[in-house]
Structure formats: C-alpha cells, structure tokens
Motif scaffolding. Sequence first.
Motif, PDB file in Angstrom:
ATOM      1  N   GLY A 166     -51.069   7.158 -52.764  1.00  0.00           N
ATOM      2  CA  GLY A 166     -50.974   6.458 -51.485  1.00  0.00           C
ATOM      3  C   GLY A 166     -50.176   7.323 -50.529  1.00  0.00           C
ATOM      4  O   GLY A 166     -49.001   7.619 -50.774  1.00  0.00           O
TER       5      GLY A 166
ATOM      6  N   LEU B 285     -48.547   7.399 -47.142  1.00  0.00           N
ATOM      7  CA  LEU B 285     -48.153   6.472 -46.075  1.00  0.00           C
ATOM      8  C   LEU B 285     -47.354   7.225 -45.024  1.00  0.00           C
ATOM      9  O   LEU B 285     -46.178   7.532 -45.232  1.00  0.00           O
ATOM     10  CB  LEU B 285     -47.278   5.346 -46.644  1.00  0.00           C
ATOM     11  CG  LEU B 285     -47.975   4.139 -47.266  1.00  0.00           C
ATOM     12  CD1 LEU B 285     -48.781   4.530 -48.477  1.00  0.00           C
ATOM     13  CD2 LEU B 285     -46.941   3.088 -47.655  1.00  0.00           C
TER      14      LEU B 285
ATOM     15  N   THR C 160     -44.000  -3.985 -48.352  1.00  0.00           N
ATOM     16  CA  THR C 160     -45.044  -2.943 -48.261  1.00  0.00           C
ATOM     17  C   THR C 160     -45.032  -2.082 -49.517  1.00  0.00           C
ATOM     18  O   THR C 160     -46.075  -1.810 -50.116  1.00  0.00           O
ATOM     19  CB  THR C 160     -44.808  -2.038 -47.027  1.00  0.00           C
ATOM     20  OG1 THR C 160     -44.720  -2.856 -45.869  1.00  0.00           O
ATOM     21  CG2 THR C 160     -45.932  -1.046 -46.846  1.00  0.00           C
TER      22      THR C 160
ATOM     23  N   MET D 147     -48.032  -1.746 -52.303  1.00  0.00           N
ATOM     24  CA  MET D 147     -48.684  -0.447 -52.511  1.00  0.00           C
ATOM     25  C   MET D 147     -48.561   0.009 -53.960  1.00  0.00           C
ATOM     26  O   MET D 147     -49.490   0.593 -54.519  1.00  0.00           O
ATOM     27  CB  MET D 147     -48.071   0.617 -51.587  1.00  0.00           C
ATOM     28  CG  MET D 147     -48.442   0.482 -50.131  1.00  0.00           C
ATOM     29  SD  MET D 147     -50.208   0.586 -49.851  1.00  0.00           S
ATOM     30  CE  MET D 147     -50.534   2.258 -50.379  1.00  0.00           C
TER      31      MET D 147
ATOM     32  N   TYR E 160     -51.312  -0.843 -56.099  1.00  0.00           N
ATOM     33  CA  TYR E 160     -52.615  -0.248 -55.793  1.00  0.00           C
ATOM     34  C   TYR E 160     -52.729   1.226 -56.209  1.00  0.00           C
ATOM     35  O   TYR E 160     -53.826   1.702 -56.457  1.00  0.00           O
ATOM     36  CB  TYR E 160     -52.891  -0.302 -54.276  1.00  0.00           C
ATOM     37  CG  TYR E 160     -52.925  -1.686 -53.674  1.00  0.00           C
ATOM     38  CD1 TYR E 160     -53.176  -2.811 -54.456  1.00  0.00           C
ATOM     39  CD2 TYR E 160     -52.728  -1.863 -52.313  1.00  0.00           C
ATOM     40  CE1 TYR E 160     -53.213  -4.074 -53.890  1.00  0.00           C
ATOM     41  CE2 TYR E 160     -52.774  -3.132 -51.740  1.00  0.00           C
ATOM     42  CZ  TYR E 160     -53.020  -4.235 -52.535  1.00  0.00           C
ATOM     43  OH  TYR E 160     -53.053  -5.468 -51.963  1.00  0.00           O
TER      44      TYR E 160
ATOM     45  N   MET F 242     -46.676   7.574 -54.445  1.00  0.00           N
ATOM     46  CA  MET F 242     -46.702   7.423 -52.981  1.00  0.00           C
ATOM     47  C   MET F 242     -45.951   8.577 -52.331  1.00  0.00           C
ATOM     48  O   MET F 242     -44.917   9.013 -52.838  1.00  0.00           O
ATOM     49  CB  MET F 242     -45.966   6.139 -52.563  1.00  0.00           C
ATOM     50  CG  MET F 242     -46.770   4.886 -52.671  1.00  0.00           C
ATOM     51  SD  MET F 242     -45.930   3.521 -51.821  1.00  0.00           S
ATOM     52  CE  MET F 242     -44.929   2.853 -53.121  1.00  0.00           C
TER      53      MET F 242
END
Length: 430
Positions: free
Chosen positions: A131, A133, A176, A180, A183, A187
């Motif tokens: 992820g 971000l 958040t 995340m 998922y 990150m």
Amino acid sequence: MAISQQVFLRDAMRRLNLTRDVFAARIGVKRRALDTWLLPEGSQEARAMPEVVSRFVTEIVENGALMEKYAQSAQSGPLRDRISASGKHQLLSVDQFTRESVEELFRVADLMQPIARRRKVSRVLEGAVLGNLFFEASTRTRVSFGAAFCRLGGSVCDTTGFTFSSMAKGESIYDTSRVMGGYVDAMVIRHPEKGSVAEFAAATNIPVVNGGDGAGEHPSQALLDLYTILTEFSRLGKLLDGAHIVMAGDLKYGRTVHSLIKLLALYRGMKFTLVSPPGLEMPEYLLEQASRNGHVIEQTHDLAVGLKGADVVYATRVQKERFAGENMEGYSADFQINRAIVDACCGPDTIVMHPLPRDSREGAFDLSTDLNHDPRLAIFRQTDNGIPVRMAIFAVLMGVEGLVQHSLRDVTWSPPSHIGPDDSVFHGLD
Ligand code: NCD
C-alpha cells in the motif's frame, strides 16, 4: 560461486574497509585487473577473477569476520530484528541503524543490482501487496518504492493526496492505518506532518516505511544517498571515513539532509560543512547529534568558502511548502551550484548530488543543469540506486533477503545499455 563476483568483491572491500588500491595491493593483483573483475557481468570489459584469488579473498574476509564476531557477539539474528523499531519491522528513522547494520543492508542492495539493472528477475514477494499512501507530492519516491516491490514479484495499490482519501472526511491516522493493514502486506507512507508516519506505524503490525514525514526524516532517501556515496567512492578509490561532505541549501526544512547527516555520522572523522542562506540553517538538535562522535561541523553562508576541498557536494531545493513565515522565493544567484563554482572550488573527484526534484523555475537558483554532461554530477546514478536500496529495505523487512539469490532468472527483454542520453561512461557501472 553462488553470488556474483562483483557483489563478492564489493562486499569484501566494504567489510575490510579498504580502498580499491589498497585492496588490490593486499591481494597482490593490479588495480586494473581488479577493476575489470568489478564490472557487472555482461559488460564488455568484464573479466572472470581467477579461482585462487577468490579463495584468498574468502580467507581474509572470513578471518576478519571471525574477529568481528567475537567483538560483536550481541549482534545476531535476522537484520530486520536488529533494526526494528518498538519491536516491529518498520523503517521510521535512520536512528535504527548502526554502521554494521547499514552495511549489511547494502550487501542485500548489491544482490538486487542485477534485477535493478534489468538483467535478472525474481518473484520472492509473489502474492504480497504494497500500500503506497502518499499524502504529499512525490514522483520518484512513490514510483521507485512501487517499482522496487513489483521487481520482487509483488503488486502495488496506490493512493495519492488528501482529496481522494477518507482523511478528507475526517478519518484519523489510527483508523486509516488499521484498515489498510487489513488490505495490504506492507505500507509506505508520506505525510506532511513530522511524526505522523510513526503514528501510522503504531496502529498496525505490518511493515511500515517512512517515505518522508514533513520536515522530519526521509530514511530511504538517506540510505540510497549513502549507498551512492560508497559506490562512487569505491570507483574513485576513496574511503568514507575522514571525508569532507558539504550540504548546501535549505537545511532547516530539507528532511533528506536531516536523515543523511545522522547516517554519515556513523562513520569516523567526518568533516561536515553546512552552507545555507540565513534563516535556513540545520536545526540545533541535529548538529548536536551529528557532532557527538567527534566530527567537525562548520557552518557558513558563503557557498564558495564552503565548497573548498569537498569530496561530496549535496545540494537541496528550497522547501517553500514548509515555510512558516520565512520570506523567500528561491535562492539568490550566489547560492546556485553550477559548473563555474564547481570548477573553481572543487576537484575532479568531487561528486555532486541532490535528492531531486530540481526546481527548474526561473529565480529558483537550484542546482544548475549546466552540469548535466559533467561526470561529477551523480544525481541520476543516485536515483537509479533508489531501486536496489528500496528492494533491499522490503526484502529485509519482510524477511526474504536470503531467498533472492536462488530466485534469480534471466530477463526476456533487452534494456538499453545506457538509460539516459547524457549518462557518462561509468553510469550504472562500478
Ligand atoms: C525530497 C523530499 O521529498 O524530501 N525528494 C525526494 O524524495 N527525493 C526532496 C525535495 O522534495 O526537495
């Protein structure tokens, strides 16, 4: 041998802390021969090192390693445990590293070079999802983290800016991050507030990497900067201990220099010259931390004075987006690093770096493009190194670095030998 000859020799020189000249003399070969053994496989001038040399190098490295082992018996276990933060596999600050662990990470980055240079492919992270971000502007950091994860066989999900994220609806960092974490498997976060990435990291147990937290830190950039400096110095036959590093520009808000000075301070006998316009000096807490190991730190507002005798000139952009009342648009012309001042104040072996982006707008006076054909300009070798270093970060944090070597397969396509039209002859080579 299982690893490539180039990785083997570079690792040996780094472990023994020897320049190419001294290393060549130590193993009784000509420097020119050593240079040809250090070229990447597949390059025209590359030569295979004789078996007897390989055995001798192994022997001296192993003797040295044995001594090191006794000296550092406390340092054992996987690298990700030794660099962990709050017991988690995260990269939030360069403070997590020692000189030994940073050099261990670079051994992994060396292993990644054939993949980064598009000679080999690997799928050690097949099935894993990253992820990415990014709540602040970015091109190279976001794409290179994504590309690094993909080149290890993983996939990437992106989100950019606040506007299209639920944070625009008032969602907290905790929520958040926790969402995340359900998922994705790792990150990377960039956020305009200093300390915010640590907040994200506290709300999840998956690996989190700080991709820049306001004026705080940018650890992956500093790691690739240090890796670049060591690679360039190896080519030039220099050691980092005792080097003169000039950092120039916005040292107050530039997070890359905040992380880099701390990493460089892990070496011995450094001289740092910090050149900034009045009001944009390096924060006091960093000066204090960097001078703890007895390094010399000088500060000046005069670029020509600061550049004298530099081994590395590290230029930075004015971080106008972070200004809190400062009244400046860009640098004045006398803060610009360009061909004329580098020729006048630096030698043929100086390397010129910049984390990029360069502000090319009129009146910004950022690092000049008139150095583009000059081999001392290392900025694109620096960006290229972002890939192997970020691959190494992921491999280590996810505990797969030991699987890489045996996972390598040949690529099916052929990349150009030089990526950029201005790349100098040794671009991408060591
Ligand atoms: C830097 C950053 O974001 O801190 N860029 C980068 O990641 N390479 C430097 C900058 O924006 O000036």
